[in-house]
Design an enzyme around this catalytic site. Structure first.
Site, PDB file in Angstrom:
ATOM      1  N   THR A   1       0.763  -1.239   0.000  1.00 58.43           N
ATOM      2  CA  THR A   1       0.000   0.000   0.000  1.00 58.43           C
ATOM      3  C   THR A   1       0.800   1.300   0.000  1.00 58.43           C
ATOM      4  OG1 THR A   1      -1.369  -1.249   1.528  1.00 58.43           O
ATOM      5  CG2 THR A   1      -1.923   1.069   1.212  1.00 58.43           C
TER       6      THR A   1
ATOM      7  N   GLY B   1      -8.681  -5.752   1.602  1.00 59.65           N
ATOM      8  CA  GLY B   1      -7.758  -5.506   2.706  1.00 59.65           C
ATOM      9  C   GLY B   1      -8.181  -4.308   3.553  1.00 59.65           C
TER      10      GLY B   1
ATOM     11  N   GLY C   1       0.976  -3.200   5.124  1.00 60.42           N
ATOM     12  CA  GLY C   1       1.215  -4.541   5.650  1.00 60.42           C
ATOM     13  C   GLY C   1      -0.024  -5.405   5.550  1.00 60.42           C
TER      14      GLY C   1
ATOM     15  N   GLY D   1      -3.326  -6.557   5.758  1.00 58.96           N
ATOM     16  CA  GLY D   1      -4.573  -5.853   6.007  1.00 58.96           C
ATOM     17  C   GLY D   1      -5.499  -6.553   6.974  1.00 58.96           C
TER      18      GLY D   1
HETATM   19  N1  GLY Z   1      -2.358  -3.323   3.369  1.00 59.04           N
HETATM   20  C1  GLY Z   1      -2.840  -3.728   2.122  1.00 59.04           C
HETATM   21  C2  GLY Z   1      -3.625  -4.942   2.128  1.00 59.04           C
HETATM   22  O1  GLY Z   1      -3.515  -5.775   3.021  1.00 59.04           O
HETATM   23  O2  GLY Z   1      -4.385  -5.127   1.217  1.00 59.04           O
END
Ligand code: GLY
Length: 330
Positions: A190, A220, A242, A244
């Site tokens: 992200t 996520g 990280g 999600g």
């Molecule tokens: N942090 C992005 C996801 O887990 O989709």
């Protein structure tokens, strides 16, 4: 990882040139010392390769632009980068070979917009903003989000680049079960960007293609307000990167914001939230979650579960990057 064309050698790593700044009582961010408070504008963004996105946002803010416009324009740059395999165009697809994107925005008035599992649109951050500004809703998903985007002038495009398709074919041949993704500086996910503009207003956005080779339909933390993003113009703004699923379970960005509201600095708030996540996940050493936070006074925080979470920062007129301190030291 991102193979963006900018040179990482251009970055100032680790120690920021704090000697050139008028120092108040220094705040400690991991191994760095920075002055606090900073003069606005300030931008803090997950992952060092997002410096070019910060540059776009900073140029807008320095001209007196609104934080919301800056974060949208900054995030769009990363979304359009075919070499970034975790955001927008070029993002790795799900197990069906389909690129599905999640994004959200939140402004200084507490308005929010988000899209999840959106296919075929290069700029989910802008669709999220459109949801926020043109509908009475806060979130559109899947086909509904796509229909809304197309009806609002967004172009349908093939987001699966040859590189992402090749990675997916390789993964498919290996027939691996769904495994926890390893998120690091070489395989970041992200983009979460927070900005404080010259008027002292905060906004934030995040955008991602999510967990590579995920189940089709997986969503996520990034489009979930309070999980991947939260902005409270009285207190501060927070975003995450990280795994999600873990961030959603802890309502991570809201948690960090509320810790700041109760008097913690952005750094202390990030650390406390990560500590809580570590205590609730026995296998935390195999996982990655990172938060960045921006206080109303320009103070910043960044902390992660495990090593290699990096941050791109614009503050006191300088672009820098640094590696966040982390919880799992042994
Ligand atoms: N942090 C992005 C996801 O887990 O989709």
């Amino acid at each position: 990882m991102s193979n963006s064309s900018f040179s990482r050698r251009d970055f100032v790593h680790g120690a920021i040139a704090s000697a050139t700044l008028a120092l108040a009582e220094p705040a400690v961010y991991g191994k760095m010392k920075l002055p606090t408070p900073a003069s606005s504008p300030v931008i803090i963004t997950t992952w060092e390769p997002n410096i070019p996105a910060n540059r776009v946002a900073a140029a807008l803010l320095e001209r007196g632009g609104r934080a919301l416009d800056a974060i949208e324009q900054g995030v769009r740059l990363t979304e359009a980068d075919p070499n970034d395999t975790s955001v927008g165009y070029g993002g790795l697809p799900d197990r069906e070979g389909i690129v599905t994107l999640d994004a959200s925005v939140m402004d200084e008035f507490g308005n929010v917009g988000s899209v999840a599992a959106l296919e075929g649109i290069m700029h989910p951050v802008s669709v999220a903003r459109r949801v926020m500004e043109k509908t009475p809703h806060v979130m559109l998903v899947g086909k509904g989000a796509l229909d809304f985007a197309l009806a609002n002038g967004f172009k349908r495009e093939n987001l699966l680049t040859p590189n992402a398709k090749a990675e997916w074919s390789k993964w498919k041949k290996q027939q691996k079960p769904l495994v926890l993704p390893h998120v690091s500086k070489d395989n970041h996910d992200t983009i979460g960007m927070l900005a404080l503009d010259k008027n002292g207003n905060l906004s934030g956005a995040c955008s991602t293609s999510g967990w590579a080779f995920k189940l089709h339909g997986r969503v996520g933390d990034s489009p979930i307000i309070g999980a991947g993003l939260y902005v409270d113009n009285e207190v501060g703004a927070v975003t995450s990167s990280g795994l999600g699923e873990i961030v959603i379970k802890s309502v991570g960005s809201f948690l960090v914001t509320e810790l700041m509201r109760s008097g913690k600095t952005p750094q202390q708030a990030c650390e406390l939230a990560i500590e809580r996540i570590a205590k609730k996940n026995t296998h935390y050493k195999e996982l990655q979650v990172g938060f960045v936070a921006l206080g109303k006074n320009g103070d910043i925080g960044a902390f992660s579960l495990t090593k290699d979470f990096t941050v791109a920062l614009y503050r006191n007129g300088e672009h820098t990057t640094f590696k966040a301190e982390y919880y799992a030291k042994s």
